[in-house]
Design an enzyme around this catalytic site. Structure first.
Site: not given
Length: 216
Positions: A138, A38, A174, A36, A196, A9, A67, A146, A143-144, A69, A34
């Site tokens: 998921m 958002m 993911d 992301d 990621g 990602s 992806h 880590g 959203g975040f 979101m 990937h």
């Protein structure tokens, strides 16, 4: 043994040096990239849009995995397709017309993915099986980056194997995936691993990808 796809990602990359990040992915043995996307509405974060996907596409021949979101993703499907996405994944929870949006993705020449959050039951995707190419389960709250992998999502992966039957639907995981838990996730039926921080914070990215694939 089936080939495992790794999709790093770029949300975890240094945005001031995206070209180098793409080169790192290409040189690592990963097959997909990937992206992301958002909107700050469906998830409490804002990342980037279709232009970033287009810039990634200009710099690689790898599969570009978008992806979304975002709420009402159908509004932007054509834009992401025009900017070179190969897969476009929408969220069940963020879309009022899932079937129509999946059909639009395919009409635009892309592979169609459907994603669910950890709190959403896998059974909700049953009506859409014949119109999807990928199921994104998921394993963290979207959203975040880590976050820690949620073990309870493994059961959804196992159930989806039976749900998809003989259909050619990729199962993508993911969130919180790394070399320590990859083999367990693959064992639950996952075909494609999004990574990621596990990728971009790694000193040896080739080794990281090989470990994610279960090769070492």
């Amino acid at each position: 043994m089936k080939e495992i796809i790794v999709s790093p990602s770029i949300l975890s990359a240094d945005f001031t040096n995206i070209k180098t990040a793409i080169e790192e992915i290409e040189n690592s043995g990963a097959q997909w990239i990937h992206c992301d996307i958002m909107d700050g509405v469906f998830v409490p974060n804002i990342s980037f849009g279709q232009k970033m996907v287009g810039d990634v596409r200009k710099n690689t021949k790898l599969v570009v995995d978008a992806h979304l979101m975002i709420v009402n993703p159908g509004r932007y499907v054509e834009e992401f397709a025009k900017n070179g996405a190969d897969y476009i994944t929408i969220h069940y929870e963020a879309c009022d017309n899932v079937s129509e949006t999946l059909s639009l993705i395919k009409k635009c020449g892309c592979k169609a993915g459907l994603a669910i959050k950890p709190s959403t039951e896998i059974d909700v995707v049953a009506p859409f099986l014949d119109n999807m190419d990928m199921m994104l389960i998921m394993s963290v709250e979207p959203g975040f980056s880590g976050q820690k992998f949620k073990q309870e999502t493994l059961g959804k992966m196992r159930r989806f194997i039976n749900m998809r039957g003989g259909r050619n639907i990729v199962i993508q995981g993911d969130g919180g995936i790394n070399g320590d838990n990859a083999s367990t996730i693959i064992g639950a039926g996952c075909d494609c691993l999004v990574a990621g921080n596990a990728f971009f914070k790694s000193a040896d990215k080739k080794q990281t990808v090989a470990r994610l694939k279960g090769l070492i």
